[in-house]
Design an enzyme around this catalytic site. Structure first.
Site: not given
Lengths: 564, 161
Positions: A55, A117-118
């Site tokens: 990214e 999560f994330q």
């Protein structure tokens, strides 16, 4: 505020339609769990998506695209680690005032704040490195936010804007109406300079005998090169640029005195120190430029033209501030000015230019000097877009390439981001496919984002990377040599990877030059191939960047190659 | 030198954090901060007291103005403004000292807002000096707890920020 028809679409589709309305044609991104609805809609859209391998590269690529084209670059990632991987690229764009819009997925609204999560608080994380950011709480706000984001990113002093989109927001159906106007009562940039101040500046110029124009990246972002040159020629003043200002005036222009500051030309630094008037345009008196502030240009009055009022008198005291867009202010200033009495001054500068030229010694006939490589690129690839990583090679690229048109030198000036060059070159080539794009790199920097070889090969983006391979983290080694008794702590990276084989492993062209005579043919072959290519040039390993002003010294306290 | 900044901002989530974070990341020190909504429900007003010379205050003001959600920044310190703080002071008290504490509170135009067998709570509004003065006087009885709001300020007369 809104006009036109309303249609019912989900948030993700609305986002895509809004991007299209903003004229976006290309996205650099990487999918993930919390941005899947967006990618699902992207499947049916005409937007070009370049799938990066990390990214960070998507943010740099959007940045390179923006710098090369003047348009706003767009990058996309998922939440959490995807979003945090953008941070270095966003900070790079922020420090250099580059317009990008970063779109990040976020966990569904019901999970925000639960350490899901994330999940990462990316608006919190990027607050200090974005011009503005948004967490979209209400899907109906997507059109307004996208409109505002592009407006904020590209106007005033440009910069990055981030939009964080919870997954459920992407899925909810909304009435899409794209606004045609932005109304932000807290954001009204000043473009037109104050006429009284401009007249005062013209008066100062008329009284000056030793004027110098100091141009920064703002000249390039406001497309003010023609006005800059007209100003210099009309009043007869030398022009020096910052690292970011390089390419705003052709290198070979007779009034150009090169870059100033830490690795600036000796004559540029002498000229600024002895000037009686500095006309600073779109530049911010960074510490790499001023050196020790107290000793900077001791006898000069300072006119400062900048679109960001906060830059004025931030680092040095300014006598005539002019807040406004560089192009517009210069246009009106030109109306009032006339040639000043600077003939003797120009003569003196020309004398300095002859006396202290940029130069290097060939250490032995067989060894390739890095400066020579940059000169070869300059001769072989006139008018190419040069992108750099960060380090010694970056300074040599600034010093030894002949730039003739704006937006042809892309580099991480403010943040100094190693790993910037390769993905930024990819973005630049996507934005300007008509141009030859060369990434001048070091062997250290290139390894920070070399995985993007896969991206350029997959997407057939023929950028050429020339690695000035000295087996060191060269700039740090240089500091260790000069200021730390040659204690080369952790800067030797010899034997890290065979770059030719690496290129080949990814399906790119890999070439190597080990003798001076091999340099030019290799560069030409790489460019001619029309393929993504690496030219690994084995250069003198202990070559240094000169001139050099040690950190914290006055900018005329210069270390020269000979003196050292 | 102390400056009192009146900052009008969009009444949106996260704005206070943007403003406060700007101070910390640029190395400016906040002496006091108070925030509340204005007569316009879309606009909040943050009052920040900042310590620094004119250069620092100029930079703070300019950097604040760069925030998209900041509508206006005004330096309203000095004689042209009315400045107030509110403090609640819980002081140790018993039958012997209660009368004296009430007397002190009255002199300062404070109010006793709570009384318990071993304590009293005084509410006091005023400028910084007044609050410091009463605090000093009450200290002899033993201050158990003290809470201050931070300064708010408004320009005198019909002028608005």
């Amino acid at each position: 505020m809104t006009t036109g028809s309303t249609e019912k679409v989900n948030g993700a589709k609305a986002l895509i339609k809004c991007l299209e309305k903003e004229g976006v044609d290309t996205l650099f991104g990487y999918p993930g769990g919390q941005i899947i609805p967006f990618y699902n809609e992207l499947y049916d859209s005409d937007l070009r998506h370049i799938l990066v391998r990390h990214e960070q590269a998507s943010a740099h690529a959007a940045d390179g695209y923006a710098r090369a084209t003047g348009k706003t670059g767009v990058c996309v990632s998922t939440s959490g680690p995807g979003a945090t991987n953008l941070v270095t690229g966003i900070a790079t764009a922020y420090m250099d005032s580059v317009p990008i819009v970063a779109l990040t997925g976020q966990v569904p609204r019901s999970l925000i704040g639960n350490d899901a999560f994330q999940e990462a608080d990316i608006t919190g994380i990027t607050q200090p490195i974005t011009k503005h950011n948004y967490l979209v709480q209400d899907p109906q706000e997507i059109p307004r936010i996208v409109k505002e984001a592009f407006h904020i990113a590209s106007t005033g002093r440009p910069g990055p804007v981030l939009i964080d989109l919870p997954k459920d927001v992407q899925n909810i159906e909304i009435d899409l109406q794209y606004p045609d106007k932005v109304e932000l009562r807290g954001y009204k940039p000043t473009y037109k300079g104050n006429t009284q101040q401009i007249k005062r500046a013209a008066g100062e110029i008329a009284n000056s005998c030793r004027p110098i124009i100091y141009a920064g990246g703002g000249v390039i972002s406001s497309n003010a090169s023609a006005e800059l040159i007209e100003l210099a020629e009309t009043i007869l003043a030398p022009v020096t640029t910052t690292l970011m200002g390089i390419s705003s005036i052709p290198t070979e222009h007779p009034l150009y005195v090169g870059m100033l500051g830490m690795h600036g030309c000796k004559y540029a630094n002498y000229a600024i120190q002895e000037s009686d008037l500095i006309i600073a345009v779109g530049a911010r008196f960074d510490d790499r430029v001023t050196g020790k502030v107290e000793s900077f240009a001791p006898n000069a009055r300072i006119i400062h033209i900048d679109v960001d009022p906060a830059e004025i008198s931030k680092n040095v005291k300014v006598h005539i501030p002019i807040v406004g867009d560089a192009k517009q202010v210069l246009k009106s200033l030109i109306k009032y000015i006339k040639r000043c009495n600077s003939a003797e001054w120009i003569e003196k500068i020309n004398h300095w230019k002859k006396e202290y030229p940029l130069g290097y010694s060939q250490m032995s006939p067989d060894v390739i000097m890095p400066q020579f490589v940059v000169k070869q690129i300059s001769e072989a690839c006139k008018d190419a877009i040069i992108v750099t990583e960060v380090g010694q090679h970056q300074m040599w690229a600034a010093q030894y390439f002949n730039y003739s048109t704006p937006r042809t030198f892309l580099t991480s000036g403010g943040l100094g981001t190693m790993g910037y060059g390769f993905p930024a070159a990819m973005g630049a080539k996507v934005g300007r496919p008509d141009k030859t794009v060369i990434n001048i790199s070091g062997d250290g920097s290139f390894q920070m984002n070399s995985q993007e070889l896969a991206t350029v090969v997959q997407n057939d983006i023929p950028v050429v990377t020339v690695i000035l391979n000295n087996g060191y983290l060269g700039m740090v080694r240089q500091w260790q040599e000069l200021f730390y008794d040659r204690r080369y702590s952790c800067t030797c990276i010899k034997g890290s990877v065979d770059f030719v084989k690496l290129a080949e492993a990814y399906g790119a062209l890999g070439l190597r030059a080990e003798k001076p005579s091999e340099v030019r043919p290799a560069i030409e072959e790489a460019v001619r191939s029309g393929r993504p290519a690496i030219v690994d040039v084995i250069v003198e390993c202990e070559a240094n960047v000169y001139p050099m002003v040690p950190a914290g010294a006055a900018i005329n306290e210069i270390i020269d190659q000979e003196e050292h | 030198m102390k400056h009192t900044l009146a900052i009008l901002v969009e009444n949106k989530a996260g704005v206070l954090s943007r403003v406060a974070a700007l101070f910390s990341r640029r190395g400016y020190n906040i002496d006091s901060l108070a925030v509340g909504v204005t007569e316009d429900p879309d606009i909040s007003r943050i009052t920040i007291v900042v310590h620094g010379d004119d250069h620092v205050v100029e930079q703070v003001t300019k950097q604040l103005n760069k925030l998209i959600d900041v509508i206006k920044v005004s330096d309203i310190g000095g004689d042209e403004a009315v400045e107030r703080e509110l403090a609640l002071i819980k002081v140790s008290a018993d039958v012997d000292t209660r009368a004296e504490i009430i007397q002190i509170a009255n002199i300062f135009r404070g109010r006793i807002v709570d009384v318990a067998p071993k304590s009293m709570t005084v509410e006091i509004t005023g400028d910084e000096g007044k609050i410091q003065a009463i605090e000093k006087l009450l200290r002899q009885f033993g201050i158990k707890e003290l809470v201050r709001t931070g300064k708010i300020a408004i320009v005198r007369g019909s002028k608005k920020v």
